[in-house]
Design an enzyme around this catalytic site. Structure first.
Site, PDB file in Angstrom:
ATOM      1  N   SER A 190     -17.476  -3.068  -7.573  1.00 48.03           N
ATOM      2  CA  SER A 190     -18.129  -2.552  -6.949  1.00 48.03           C
ATOM      3  C   SER A 190     -19.781  -2.407  -7.434  1.00 48.03           C
ATOM      4  CB  SER A 190     -17.849  -0.824  -6.806  1.00 48.03           C
ATOM      5  OG  SER A 190     -18.599  -0.190  -6.420  1.00 48.03           O
ATOM      6  N   ASP A 207       0.976  -1.051  -0.005  1.00 47.25           N
ATOM      7  CA  ASP A 207       0.002  -0.140   0.012  1.00 47.25           C
ATOM      8  C   ASP A 207       0.933   1.204  -0.049  1.00 47.25           C
ATOM      9  OD1 ASP A 207      -1.833   2.019   0.915  1.00 47.25           O
ATOM     10  OD2 ASP A 207      -3.198   0.502   1.299  1.00 47.25           O
ATOM     11  N   LYS A 265     -21.269  12.116  13.032  1.00 49.43           N
ATOM     12  CA  LYS A 265     -22.169  13.250  13.362  1.00 49.43           C
ATOM     13  C   LYS A 265     -22.930  13.179  14.833  1.00 49.43           C
ATOM     14  CE  LYS A 265     -22.539  14.600   8.590  1.00 49.43           C
ATOM     15  NZ  LYS A 265     -23.210  14.873   7.374  1.00 49.43           N
ATOM     16  N   TYR A 316     -15.991   6.301 -11.178  1.00 50.60           N
ATOM     17  CA  TYR A 316     -15.577   5.391 -10.326  1.00 50.60           C
ATOM     18  C   TYR A 316     -16.195   3.942 -10.779  1.00 50.60           C
ATOM     19  CZ  TYR A 316     -15.618   2.573  -6.009  1.00 50.60           C
ATOM     20  OH  TYR A 316     -15.556   1.616  -5.061  1.00 50.60           O
TER      21      TYR A 316
END
Ligand code: NAD
Length: 320
Positions: A118, A32, A200, A149
């Site tokens: 995906s 990575d 949040k 993407y």
């Protein structure tokens, strides 16, 4: 001892996958641009390197790995993928990684490779009704992904399948749907809805107010990391190439997701809906094919995964 290579080993899914492979007794090399952010890697060997560089790829794939997991990608949640500002990097960087890794594996005679595609490959026109999105694996064409993407993922799926056909590689193509859990992005601009909402809500006092992008009625499903890994490993060791959905079919609205997190947090906050990057109107995983081919599909209720994720994000918020 079996050997595995995990590309994207410093990322969310990659770092969890390495723990699983180590528990199974593998020798693991990770690669990575960075080490995992939230815990020490369990890889036996960790290469810090840029997989856009073919030289790095060839040197990383310097032996016959039994299993290669290609998870490296320039990616993030809606705030990263749907603004348009990162399109060139998303397409260029991820395509380069896939081109280089496949070439390096083919040259080194490494055959068995998993590719994480995906749900974003599915056409926008099948995901306009939030109550009834269509994501059967054979509904991909005519192609109309909702983002660059998704187009890059579709290109790379085809690239892997071409290497399978032309070079006899044992390719496995999975389409992940919104994976979440502890130790994933939560405040770096790449976080996805579950982590963003946990953050949040953790930041607010009881009775406060949070902002949610859109009208809150857009639907999604969310897969807990442990089930993602279970599906990934079962699929990798099956005799089937895919593509296959690895996702949950428990569809909720974004407001319902927020409500579930509030229940876990023991807080009630109000939701203010604001304009923001959104993606398709509805999406959930169609699990008929994965069940037929693997005799397995994810079964964990969303709330269970949230119960494991919220406390971790609450801790991060406290220590900020
Ligand atoms: P992540 O961003 O946490 O991990 C991806 C890793 O790839 C990062 O650590 C990043 O540093 C690394 N990387 C990027 N460019 C690189 C380069 N040039 N060289 C070396 N490494 C590089 O993402 P994740 O959530 O762990 O996702 C893993 C894979 O699964 C990705 O391919 C992603 O597109 C796919 N996916 C994930 C989801 C999800 O919900 N998490 C959903 C669908 C598909």
């Amino acid at each position: 001892m079996k050997k595995a290579l995990v590309c994207g080993a410093g990322g969310f899914i990659g770092s969890h996958l390495i723990k699983r492979l180590k528990n199974e007794g593998f020798w693991v090399r990770g690669v990575d641009l960075k080490y995992p952010e939230f815990s020490e890697t369990e890889a036996d060997d960790f290469v810090i390197g840029d997989l856009r560089d073919s030289y790095i790829c060839r040197h990383t794939v310097d032996q016959r790995f039994d299993e290669v997991y290609q998870l490296a990608a320039d990616m993030g949640g809606a705030g990263f993928v749907f603004t348009g500002e990162n399109d060139a990097d998303i397409m260029h960087n991820s395509a380069m990684i896939n081109l280089n890794i496949l070439d390096a594996c083919q040259k080194r005679n490494v055959k068995h490779i998993f590719y994480s595609s995906s749900a974003c490959v599915y056409p926008e026109y099948n995901q306009e009704d939030p109550d009834n999105p269509k994501t059967a694996e054979d509904s991909t064409y005519p192609a109309q992904p909702d983002s660059e993407y998704g187009w890059e993922k579709l290109f790379s799926e085809r690239l892997y399948l071409a290497f399978y056909r032309n070079y006899g590689m044992k390719v496995r193509v999975a389409r992940y749907h919104n994976v979440f859990g502890p130790e994933g992005s939560w405040n770096d601009g790449r976080e996805k809805a579950p982590a963003a909402l946990c953050r949040k809500i953790a930041e607010k006092e009881n009775g406060g107010e949070i902002e949610v992008w859109g009208d809150g009625r857009q639907t999604r499903s969310f897969l807990y990391i442990d089930e993602c890994l279970e599906g990934t490993l079962r699929f990798m060791r099956s005799d089937w190439t895919g593509p296959v959905n690895i996702g949950s079919d428990e569809m909720v609205t974004i407001d319902q997701l927020a409500e579930k997190i509030m229940d876990i947090a023991g807080k009630k906050v109000s939701i203010r809906h604001i304009p923001g990057p959104l993606g398709v109107r509805g999406r959930s995983s169609d699990n008929r094919l994965v069940y037929k081919m693997l005799g397995w599909k994810p079964t964990w209720p969303l709330i269970e995964g949230l119960r494991k994720t919220y406390p971790w994000i609450e801790e991060q918020v406290k220590h900020l």
